[in-house]
Design an enzyme around this catalytic site. Structure first.
Site, PDB file in Angstrom:
ATOM      1  N   ASN A  74       0.823  -1.219   0.000  1.00  0.00           N
ATOM      2  CA  ASN A  74       0.000   0.000   0.000  1.00  0.00           C
ATOM      3  C   ASN A  74       0.861   1.275   0.000  1.00  0.00           C
ATOM      4  O   ASN A  74       1.989   1.262  -0.463  1.00  0.00           O
ATOM      5  CB  ASN A  74      -1.019  -0.039   1.144  1.00  0.00           C
ATOM      6  CG  ASN A  74      -2.291   0.705   0.784  1.00  0.00           C
ATOM      7  OD1 ASN A  74      -2.378   1.900   0.969  1.00  0.00           O
ATOM      8  ND2 ASN A  74      -3.242  -0.005   0.214  1.00  0.00           N
ATOM      9  N   ARG A  75       0.301   2.367   0.527  1.00  0.00           N
ATOM     10  CA  ARG A  75       0.906   3.681   0.290  1.00  0.00           C
ATOM     11  C   ARG A  75       1.752   4.183   1.460  1.00  0.00           C
ATOM     12  O   ARG A  75       1.373   4.017   2.611  1.00  0.00           O
ATOM     13  CB  ARG A  75      -0.205   4.706   0.018  1.00  0.00           C
ATOM     14  CG  ARG A  75      -0.921   4.432  -1.279  1.00  0.00           C
ATOM     15  CD  ARG A  75      -2.173   5.265  -1.454  1.00  0.00           C
ATOM     16  NE  ARG A  75      -2.797   4.939  -2.737  1.00  0.00           N
ATOM     17  CZ  ARG A  75      -3.559   3.865  -2.938  1.00  0.00           C
ATOM     18  NH1 ARG A  75      -3.796   3.021  -1.949  1.00  0.00           N
ATOM     19  NH2 ARG A  75      -4.056   3.619  -4.132  1.00  0.00           N
ATOM     20  N   HIS A 100       2.879   0.145  -3.060  1.00  0.00           N
ATOM     21  CA  HIS A 100       3.283  -1.251  -3.239  1.00  0.00           C
ATOM     22  C   HIS A 100       4.776  -1.428  -3.563  1.00  0.00           C
ATOM     23  O   HIS A 100       5.147  -2.132  -4.504  1.00  0.00           O
ATOM     24  CB  HIS A 100       2.437  -1.907  -4.337  1.00  0.00           C
ATOM     25  CG  HIS A 100       0.991  -2.075  -3.973  1.00  0.00           C
ATOM     26  ND1 HIS A 100       0.549  -2.194  -2.670  1.00  0.00           N
ATOM     27  CD2 HIS A 100      -0.130  -2.166  -4.740  1.00  0.00           C
ATOM     28  CE1 HIS A 100      -0.769  -2.344  -2.664  1.00  0.00           C
ATOM     29  NE2 HIS A 100      -1.217  -2.317  -3.891  1.00  0.00           N
ATOM     30  N   HIS A 169      -1.504 -10.049  -3.313  1.00  0.00           N
ATOM     31  CA  HIS A 169      -2.530  -9.212  -3.937  1.00  0.00           C
ATOM     32  C   HIS A 169      -3.459  -9.997  -4.867  1.00  0.00           C
ATOM     33  O   HIS A 169      -3.948  -9.465  -5.872  1.00  0.00           O
ATOM     34  CB  HIS A 169      -1.819  -8.086  -4.702  1.00  0.00           C
ATOM     35  CG  HIS A 169      -2.599  -6.832  -4.836  1.00  0.00           C
ATOM     36  ND1 HIS A 169      -3.690  -6.723  -5.671  1.00  0.00           N
ATOM     37  CD2 HIS A 169      -2.463  -5.627  -4.243  1.00  0.00           C
ATOM     38  CE1 HIS A 169      -4.165  -5.484  -5.597  1.00  0.00           C
ATOM     39  NE2 HIS A 169      -3.435  -4.811  -4.733  1.00  0.00           N
ATOM     40  N   TYR A 171      -6.609 -11.496  -6.615  1.00  0.00           N
ATOM     41  CA  TYR A 171      -8.016 -11.114  -6.793  1.00  0.00           C
ATOM     42  C   TYR A 171      -8.824 -12.410  -6.833  1.00  0.00           C
ATOM     43  O   TYR A 171      -8.720 -13.175  -7.792  1.00  0.00           O
ATOM     44  CB  TYR A 171      -8.231 -10.385  -8.116  1.00  0.00           C
ATOM     45  CG  TYR A 171      -7.588  -9.015  -8.236  1.00  0.00           C
ATOM     46  CD1 TYR A 171      -6.201  -8.861  -8.212  1.00  0.00           C
ATOM     47  CD2 TYR A 171      -8.369  -7.881  -8.436  1.00  0.00           C
ATOM     48  CE1 TYR A 171      -5.621  -7.613  -8.353  1.00  0.00           C
ATOM     49  CE2 TYR A 171      -7.796  -6.624  -8.581  1.00  0.00           C
ATOM     50  CZ  TYR A 171      -6.417  -6.490  -8.531  1.00  0.00           C
ATOM     51  OH  TYR A 171      -5.847  -5.262  -8.683  1.00  0.00           O
ATOM     52  N   ASP A 240     -11.602  -0.202  -0.335  1.00  0.00           N
ATOM     53  CA  ASP A 240     -10.158  -0.086  -0.520  1.00  0.00           C
ATOM     54  C   ASP A 240      -9.581   0.358   0.832  1.00  0.00           C
ATOM     55  O   ASP A 240      -8.907   1.379   0.926  1.00  0.00           O
ATOM     56  CB  ASP A 240      -9.848   0.932  -1.625  1.00  0.00           C
ATOM     57  CG  ASP A 240      -8.414   0.830  -2.114  1.00  0.00           C
ATOM     58  OD1 ASP A 240      -7.667   0.004  -1.582  1.00  0.00           O
ATOM     59  OD2 ASP A 240      -8.041   1.595  -3.030  1.00  0.00           O
ATOM     60  N   GLN A 273      -6.187  -5.289   3.943  1.00  0.00           N
ATOM     61  CA  GLN A 273      -6.725  -4.296   3.025  1.00  0.00           C
ATOM     62  C   GLN A 273      -7.760  -5.035   2.176  1.00  0.00           C
ATOM     63  O   GLN A 273      -7.426  -6.010   1.496  1.00  0.00           O
ATOM     64  CB  GLN A 273      -5.600  -3.751   2.128  1.00  0.00           C
ATOM     65  CG  GLN A 273      -6.034  -2.719   1.121  1.00  0.00           C
ATOM     66  CD  GLN A 273      -6.073  -1.307   1.718  1.00  0.00           C
ATOM     67  OE1 GLN A 273      -5.627  -1.082   2.840  1.00  0.00           O
ATOM     68  NE2 GLN A 273      -6.605  -0.361   0.977  1.00  0.00           N
ATOM     69  N   GLU A 300      -5.914  -8.507   1.302  1.00  0.00           N
ATOM     70  CA  GLU A 300      -4.460  -8.345   1.430  1.00  0.00           C
ATOM     71  C   GLU A 300      -4.088  -8.240   2.899  1.00  0.00           C
ATOM     72  O   GLU A 300      -4.101  -7.158   3.472  1.00  0.00           O
ATOM     73  CB  GLU A 300      -4.021  -7.090   0.687  1.00  0.00           C
ATOM     74  CG  GLU A 300      -4.496  -7.000  -0.747  1.00  0.00           C
ATOM     75  CD  GLU A 300      -4.428  -5.567  -1.273  1.00  0.00           C
ATOM     76  OE1 GLU A 300      -3.423  -4.880  -1.057  1.00  0.00           O
ATOM     77  OE2 GLU A 300      -5.407  -5.123  -1.899  1.00  0.00           O
TER      78      GLU A 300
HETATM   79  C1  BGC Z   1      -4.759  -0.568  -3.189  1.00  0.00           C
HETATM   80  C2  BGC Z   1      -5.503   0.180  -4.258  1.00  0.00           C
HETATM   81  C3  BGC Z   1      -4.720   0.101  -5.523  1.00  0.00           C
HETATM   82  C4  BGC Z   1      -4.533  -1.334  -5.874  1.00  0.00           C
HETATM   83  C5  BGC Z   1      -3.674  -1.510  -7.080  1.00  0.00           C
HETATM   84  C6  BGC Z   1      -4.666  -1.982  -3.611  1.00  0.00           C
HETATM   85  O1  BGC Z   1      -3.977  -2.710  -2.647  1.00  0.00           O
HETATM   86  O2  BGC Z   1      -5.364  -0.444  -1.929  1.00  0.00           O
HETATM   87  O3  BGC Z   1      -5.735   1.510  -3.886  1.00  0.00           O
HETATM   88  O4  BGC Z   1      -5.345   0.779  -6.569  1.00  0.00           O
HETATM   89  O5  BGC Z   1      -3.954  -2.047  -4.817  1.00  0.00           O
HETATM   90  O6  BGC Z   1      -3.986  -2.669  -7.691  1.00  0.00           O
END
Ligand code: BGC
Length: 336
Positions: A74-75, A100, A169, A171, A240, A273, A300
Protein backbone atom coordinates in the site's frame (compact mmCIF):
# COMPACT_ATOMS: atom_id res chain seq x y z
CA UNK A 1 3.49 -32.55 -5.10
CA UNK A 2 5.48 -29.66 -6.57
CA UNK A 3 6.68 -29.72 -10.16
CA UNK A 4 8.28 -27.38 -12.64
CA UNK A 5 5.69 -26.92 -15.43
CA UNK A 6 7.56 -24.66 -17.77
CA UNK A 7 10.82 -22.75 -18.23
CA UNK A 8 10.10 -19.78 -20.45
CA UNK A 9 12.64 -17.89 -22.62
CA UNK A 10 11.87 -14.74 -20.60
CA UNK A 11 13.48 -16.36 -17.54
CA UNK A 12 10.13 -17.02 -15.92
CA UNK A 13 9.58 -20.49 -14.46
CA UNK A 14 6.05 -21.74 -13.82
CA UNK A 15 5.58 -24.25 -11.02
CA UNK A 16 2.60 -26.28 -9.85
CA UNK A 17 1.67 -27.27 -6.32
CA UNK A 18 -1.02 -29.95 -6.31
CA UNK A 19 -2.73 -32.52 -4.14
CA UNK A 20 -6.17 -34.18 -4.02
CA UNK A 21 -7.87 -30.85 -3.24
CA UNK A 22 -5.98 -28.02 -4.90
CA UNK A 23 -3.94 -27.20 -7.99
CA UNK A 24 -2.01 -23.96 -7.76
CA UNK A 25 0.27 -22.53 -10.45
CA UNK A 26 2.79 -19.90 -9.43
CA UNK A 27 5.79 -18.24 -11.05
CA UNK A 28 9.14 -16.96 -9.87
CA UNK A 29 8.30 -13.45 -11.19
CA UNK A 30 6.83 -11.69 -8.13
CA UNK A 31 5.99 -15.09 -6.52
CA UNK A 32 2.77 -14.54 -8.44
CA UNK A 33 -0.18 -16.91 -8.09
CA UNK A 34 -1.35 -17.61 -11.64
CA UNK A 35 -4.09 -20.17 -11.01
CA UNK A 36 -5.82 -21.56 -7.95
CA UNK A 37 -8.05 -24.48 -8.82
CA UNK A 38 -10.46 -26.26 -6.55
CA UNK A 39 -13.62 -28.36 -7.03
CA UNK A 40 -17.01 -26.63 -7.09
CA UNK A 41 -20.25 -28.14 -5.73
CA UNK A 42 -20.62 -30.22 -8.92
CA UNK A 43 -17.09 -31.55 -8.77
CA UNK A 44 -15.72 -29.37 -11.60
CA UNK A 45 -12.31 -27.76 -11.12
CA UNK A 46 -12.65 -23.96 -11.05
CA UNK A 47 -9.87 -21.40 -11.17
CA UNK A 48 -10.82 -18.89 -8.48
CA UNK A 49 -8.23 -16.15 -9.11
CA UNK A 50 -8.03 -13.45 -11.79
CA UNK A 51 -4.98 -13.24 -14.00
CA UNK A 52 -3.65 -13.03 -17.54
CA UNK A 53 -3.04 -15.62 -20.24
CA UNK A 54 0.75 -15.35 -20.32
CA UNK A 55 3.24 -15.01 -17.46
CA UNK A 56 4.97 -12.13 -19.30
CA UNK A 57 1.70 -10.13 -19.32
CA UNK A 58 2.09 -9.57 -15.58
CA UNK A 59 5.19 -7.45 -16.20
CA UNK A 60 3.28 -5.14 -18.56
CA UNK A 61 0.39 -4.20 -16.30
CA UNK A 62 -0.28 -2.60 -12.95
CA UNK A 63 -2.99 -4.07 -10.74
CA UNK A 64 -0.67 -6.57 -9.00
CA UNK A 65 -2.78 -9.58 -9.96
CA UNK A 66 -1.75 -12.56 -7.83
CA UNK A 67 1.51 -10.89 -6.87
CA UNK A 68 3.50 -10.71 -3.69
CA UNK A 69 3.78 -7.04 -2.72
CA UNK A 70 6.76 -5.46 -0.91
CA UNK A 71 8.98 -4.04 0.47
CA UNK A 72 5.92 -2.26 1.88
CA UNK A 73 2.34 -2.88 0.84
CA UNK A 74 0.00 0.00 0.00
CA UNK A 75 0.91 3.68 0.29
CA UNK A 76 3.66 5.56 2.06
CA UNK A 77 2.71 9.22 2.32
CA UNK A 78 4.59 11.44 -0.12
CA UNK A 79 7.03 8.54 -0.57
CA UNK A 80 8.94 9.66 2.52
CA UNK A 81 9.63 8.37 5.98
CA UNK A 82 12.10 8.96 8.77
CA UNK A 83 13.89 6.17 10.58
CA UNK A 84 16.61 6.69 13.22
CA UNK A 85 16.54 10.46 12.43
CA UNK A 86 17.32 9.93 8.76
CA UNK A 87 14.80 10.72 6.04
CA UNK A 88 14.38 8.22 3.22
CA UNK A 89 12.88 9.13 -0.14
CA UNK A 90 11.08 6.38 -2.01
CA UNK A 91 10.09 5.99 -5.63
CA UNK A 92 6.73 7.79 -6.01
CA UNK A 93 4.31 6.01 -8.36
CA UNK A 94 0.76 6.82 -7.21
CA UNK A 95 -0.17 10.51 -7.13
CA UNK A 96 2.05 12.01 -4.42
CA UNK A 97 2.57 8.65 -2.72
CA UNK A 98 4.65 5.50 -3.07
CA UNK A 99 2.47 2.43 -3.71
CA UNK A 100 3.28 -1.25 -3.24
CA UNK A 101 7.05 -0.94 -2.92
CA UNK A 102 7.60 1.72 -5.60
CA UNK A 103 8.15 1.64 -9.35
CA UNK A 104 9.79 -1.77 -9.32
CA UNK A 105 8.57 -3.37 -6.15
CA UNK A 106 8.84 -7.07 -5.33
CA UNK A 107 5.87 -7.85 -7.62
CA UNK A 108 8.13 -7.09 -10.59
CA UNK A 109 11.33 -8.95 -9.71
CA UNK A 110 12.52 -12.49 -10.41
CA UNK A 111 13.00 -14.67 -7.35
CA UNK A 112 15.34 -17.67 -7.05
CA UNK A 113 13.64 -20.75 -5.78
CA UNK A 114 14.17 -24.24 -4.40
CA UNK A 115 11.83 -27.14 -3.77
CA UNK A 116 12.32 -28.71 -0.37
CA UNK A 117 9.97 -31.66 -0.02
CA UNK A 118 6.45 -30.21 -0.11
CA UNK A 119 7.64 -26.63 0.28
CA UNK A 120 8.38 -24.19 -2.52
CA UNK A 121 10.78 -21.54 -1.26
CA UNK A 122 11.39 -18.31 -3.16
CA UNK A 123 14.37 -16.12 -2.31
CA UNK A 124 15.11 -12.51 -3.13
CA UNK A 125 17.83 -10.15 -2.00
CA UNK A 126 16.58 -6.58 -2.12
CA UNK A 127 19.65 -4.37 -2.19
CA UNK A 128 20.32 -1.50 0.18
CA UNK A 129 18.45 1.61 -1.12
CA UNK A 130 16.49 -0.34 -3.75
CA UNK A 131 13.45 1.88 -4.47
CA UNK A 132 14.81 4.07 -1.65
CA UNK A 133 14.54 1.57 1.23
CA UNK A 134 17.52 1.13 3.58
CA UNK A 135 19.22 -2.21 4.21
CA UNK A 136 20.00 -5.33 2.23
CA UNK A 137 16.84 -7.31 2.86
CA UNK A 138 16.78 -11.08 2.42
CA UNK A 139 13.24 -12.28 1.82
CA UNK A 140 12.07 -15.89 1.74
CA UNK A 141 8.53 -16.76 0.68
CA UNK A 142 7.30 -20.28 1.30
CA UNK A 143 4.28 -21.73 -0.47
CA UNK A 144 2.90 -25.10 0.55
CA UNK A 145 -0.32 -27.13 0.45
CA UNK A 146 -1.78 -28.75 3.54
CA UNK A 147 -4.82 -30.70 2.33
CA UNK A 148 -7.44 -28.10 1.28
CA UNK A 149 -5.30 -25.19 2.45
CA UNK A 150 -2.66 -23.12 0.69
CA UNK A 151 -0.19 -21.62 3.14
CA UNK A 152 1.97 -18.60 2.31
CA UNK A 153 4.65 -17.61 4.80
CA UNK A 154 7.23 -14.87 4.64
CA UNK A 155 10.52 -14.35 6.45
CA UNK A 156 12.89 -11.43 6.11
CA UNK A 157 16.09 -10.09 7.64
CA UNK A 158 17.99 -6.89 6.99
CA UNK A 159 21.55 -5.72 7.67
CA UNK A 160 20.26 -2.23 8.58
CA UNK A 161 17.09 -1.03 10.30
CA UNK A 162 14.36 -0.82 7.65
CA UNK A 163 10.61 -1.15 7.15
CA UNK A 164 8.76 -4.21 5.84
CA UNK A 165 5.11 -4.95 5.15
CA UNK A 166 4.57 -7.90 2.81
CA UNK A 167 1.23 -9.00 1.37
CA UNK A 168 -0.26 -11.00 -1.45
CA UNK A 169 -2.53 -9.21 -3.94
CA UNK A 170 -4.61 -12.07 -5.37
CA UNK A 171 -8.02 -11.11 -6.79
CA UNK A 172 -10.46 -13.84 -5.79
CA UNK A 173 -13.60 -14.61 -7.72
CA UNK A 174 -15.12 -17.83 -6.42
CA UNK A 175 -17.50 -17.99 -9.40
CA UNK A 176 -14.43 -19.06 -11.34
CA UNK A 177 -14.82 -16.34 -14.00
CA UNK A 178 -14.21 -12.58 -13.97
CA UNK A 179 -17.85 -11.66 -13.23
CA UNK A 180 -19.17 -9.15 -10.66
CA UNK A 181 -18.53 -10.27 -7.11
CA UNK A 182 -21.85 -8.77 -5.87
CA UNK A 183 -23.48 -12.12 -5.06
CA UNK A 184 -20.48 -13.33 -3.04
CA UNK A 185 -20.92 -13.40 0.72
CA UNK A 186 -18.17 -11.89 2.81
CA UNK A 187 -17.41 -12.16 6.51
CA UNK A 188 -14.65 -10.10 8.12
CA UNK A 189 -13.94 -10.30 11.80
CA UNK A 190 -13.32 -6.56 12.20
CA UNK A 191 -14.99 -3.99 14.47
CA UNK A 192 -13.04 -1.09 12.94
CA UNK A 193 -11.67 0.00 9.60
CA UNK A 194 -9.15 2.70 8.73
CA UNK A 195 -10.31 5.89 7.05
CA UNK A 196 -8.66 6.83 3.75
CA UNK A 197 -8.23 10.13 1.93
CA UNK A 198 -8.91 10.84 -1.74
CA UNK A 199 -5.56 9.26 -2.68
CA UNK A 200 -6.41 6.02 -0.86
CA UNK A 201 -3.93 6.84 1.89
CA UNK A 202 -4.84 6.03 5.50
CA UNK A 203 -5.27 9.17 7.59
CA UNK A 204 -4.60 7.53 10.97
CA UNK A 205 -8.27 7.69 11.98
CA UNK A 206 -10.57 4.72 12.46
CA UNK A 207 -14.31 4.23 12.21
CA UNK A 208 -16.47 1.60 13.87
CA UNK A 209 -18.22 -0.71 11.40
CA UNK A 210 -21.51 -0.77 13.36
CA UNK A 211 -24.54 0.17 11.24
CA UNK A 212 -22.41 0.83 8.17
CA UNK A 213 -21.68 -0.99 4.89
CA UNK A 214 -18.32 -1.89 6.47
CA UNK A 215 -19.97 -4.26 8.94
CA UNK A 216 -19.17 -7.78 7.75
CA UNK A 217 -19.03 -9.30 11.23
CA UNK A 218 -21.79 -11.61 10.09
CA UNK A 219 -21.72 -12.74 6.43
CA UNK A 220 -23.17 -10.17 4.04
CA UNK A 221 -23.80 -10.09 0.31
CA UNK A 222 -21.11 -7.78 -1.04
CA UNK A 223 -23.31 -6.10 -3.67
CA UNK A 224 -25.94 -5.03 -1.12
CA UNK A 225 -23.25 -3.46 1.04
CA UNK A 226 -21.46 -1.81 -1.89
CA UNK A 227 -24.68 -0.15 -3.05
CA UNK A 228 -25.14 1.73 0.20
CA UNK A 229 -24.38 5.39 0.43
CA UNK A 230 -21.24 5.98 2.51
CA UNK A 231 -18.65 8.71 2.11
CA UNK A 232 -15.77 6.25 2.51
CA UNK A 233 -17.17 4.00 -0.25
CA UNK A 234 -17.40 7.02 -2.55
CA UNK A 235 -13.83 8.13 -1.77
CA UNK A 236 -12.49 4.60 -2.31
CA UNK A 237 -14.69 3.91 -5.38
CA UNK A 238 -15.71 0.81 -3.40
CA UNK A 239 -13.81 -1.04 -0.71
CA UNK A 240 -10.16 -0.09 -0.52
CA UNK A 241 -9.69 0.00 3.25
CA UNK A 242 -7.72 -1.68 6.02
CA UNK A 243 -10.05 -3.74 8.24
CA UNK A 244 -8.59 -4.25 11.71
CA UNK A 245 -9.07 -7.80 12.93
CA UNK A 246 -10.67 -8.52 16.30
CA UNK A 247 -9.45 -12.10 16.54
CA UNK A 248 -6.03 -13.70 16.04
CA UNK A 249 -7.18 -16.27 13.47
CA UNK A 250 -9.96 -17.33 11.04
CA UNK A 251 -10.67 -13.70 10.25
CA UNK A 252 -12.18 -13.76 6.73
CA UNK A 253 -14.64 -15.97 4.83
CA UNK A 254 -15.71 -15.47 1.21
CA UNK A 255 -18.42 -17.63 -0.36
CA UNK A 256 -19.96 -17.96 -3.81
CA UNK A 257 -23.52 -19.39 -3.79
CA UNK A 258 -23.10 -20.04 -7.54
CA UNK A 259 -20.27 -22.56 -7.20
CA UNK A 260 -20.60 -23.40 -3.50
CA UNK A 261 -16.91 -22.59 -3.07
CA UNK A 262 -15.87 -21.10 0.25
CA UNK A 263 -12.53 -19.45 1.04
CA UNK A 264 -11.38 -19.17 4.66
CA UNK A 265 -8.45 -16.93 5.45
CA UNK A 266 -6.47 -17.10 8.65
CA UNK A 267 -3.41 -14.99 9.43
CA UNK A 268 -1.13 -13.85 12.21
CA UNK A 269 -1.22 -10.34 10.71
CA UNK A 270 -3.38 -7.69 12.41
CA UNK A 271 -5.52 -6.58 9.45
CA UNK A 272 -6.32 -6.86 5.75
CA UNK A 273 -6.73 -4.30 3.03
CA UNK A 274 -10.04 -5.23 1.44
CA UNK A 275 -9.98 -4.03 -2.16
CA UNK A 276 -12.95 -4.57 -4.47
CA UNK A 277 -10.91 -4.26 -7.70
CA UNK A 278 -12.08 -0.68 -8.19
CA UNK A 279 -9.51 0.10 -10.85
CA UNK A 280 -9.76 -2.92 -13.12
CA UNK A 281 -10.32 -1.24 -16.44
CA UNK A 282 -11.58 -3.87 -18.87
CA UNK A 283 -8.11 -5.19 -19.69
CA UNK A 284 -8.12 -8.74 -21.05
CA UNK A 285 -7.57 -11.53 -18.60
CA UNK A 286 -7.39 -15.30 -18.95
CA UNK A 287 -9.00 -16.69 -22.13
CA UNK A 288 -9.29 -13.12 -23.46
CA UNK A 289 -12.14 -12.28 -21.06
CA UNK A 290 -12.16 -8.61 -20.00
CA UNK A 291 -11.80 -7.82 -16.31
CA UNK A 292 -13.84 -4.90 -15.05
CA UNK A 293 -14.12 -3.19 -11.69
CA UNK A 294 -15.69 -5.29 -8.91
CA UNK A 295 -14.90 -8.52 -10.76
CA UNK A 296 -12.64 -9.75 -8.00
CA UNK A 297 -11.85 -9.07 -4.39
CA UNK A 298 -8.39 -8.78 -2.83
CA UNK A 299 -7.94 -9.71 0.80
CA UNK A 300 -4.46 -8.34 1.43
CA UNK A 301 -3.38 -9.37 4.91
CA UNK A 302 -0.76 -6.93 6.20
CA UNK A 303 0.22 -4.41 8.83
CA UNK A 304 -1.14 -0.86 8.78
CA UNK A 305 -0.05 0.95 5.61
CA UNK A 306 1.95 4.15 6.13
CA UNK A 307 2.33 3.19 9.79
CA UNK A 308 5.92 4.44 9.77
CA UNK A 309 4.63 7.99 9.30
CA UNK A 310 1.85 7.55 11.85
CA UNK A 311 4.03 5.95 14.56
CA UNK A 312 7.62 6.76 13.54
CA UNK A 313 9.26 5.25 16.63
CA UNK A 314 7.01 2.35 17.47
CA UNK A 315 5.68 1.19 14.10
CA UNK A 316 5.26 -2.58 13.79
CA UNK A 317 6.53 -2.19 10.22
CA UNK A 318 10.04 -1.41 11.49
CA UNK A 319 12.42 -4.33 11.08
CA UNK A 320 15.51 -3.87 13.20
CA UNK A 321 18.89 -4.97 11.89
CA UNK A 322 19.42 -8.67 12.56
CA UNK A 323 15.82 -9.26 13.73
CA UNK A 324 13.47 -11.50 11.80
CA UNK A 325 10.21 -10.53 10.11
CA UNK A 326 7.78 -13.45 10.02
CA UNK A 327 4.20 -13.67 8.85
CA UNK A 328 1.80 -16.34 7.67
CA UNK A 329 -1.53 -16.37 5.86
CA UNK A 330 -3.49 -19.51 4.99
CA UNK A 331 -6.20 -19.88 2.38
CA UNK A 332 -8.57 -22.81 2.80
CA UNK A 333 -10.81 -23.66 -0.16
CA UNK A 334 -13.73 -26.04 0.23
CA UNK A 335 -17.32 -26.59 -0.82
CA UNK A 336 -19.99 -25.55 1.63
C1 BGC B 1 -4.76 -0.57 -3.19
C2 BGC B 1 -5.50 0.18 -4.26
C3 BGC B 1 -4.72 0.10 -5.52
C4 BGC B 1 -4.53 -1.33 -5.87
C5 BGC B 1 -3.67 -1.51 -7.08
C6 BGC B 1 -4.67 -1.98 -3.61
O1 BGC B 1 -3.98 -2.71 -2.65
O2 BGC B 1 -5.36 -0.44 -1.93
O3 BGC B 1 -5.73 1.51 -3.89
O4 BGC B 1 -5.35 0.78 -6.57
O5 BGC B 1 -3.95 -2.05 -4.82
O6 BGC B 1 -3.99 -2.67 -7.69
Amino acid sequence: MIKLLEKRPSGIDVLRLSNDYLEIDVMNFGCTILKMKTKDKNGFMRDVVLGYDYPEDYAQYDGYLGALVGRTANRIKNGRFTLNDKEYILAVNNGPNSLHGGIKGFSYVLFDYEIIGEKLKFHYLSKDMEEGYPGNLKLTTTYELKDDTFVASYEAESDKDTIVNITNHTYFNLNGIPSRIDAHELRIDADFFAIIDKYGLVTGEFMGVEKSPFDFRTPKEIGKQLNQNHEQLIIGKGYDHPFVFSEPNDQVTLYSPMTGIELNISTNLPQAQIYSANYLDGRLGKNGIPMYEKSGICIETQMMPNDINLHPNTSTTILKKGKRYESMTSYQLRVR
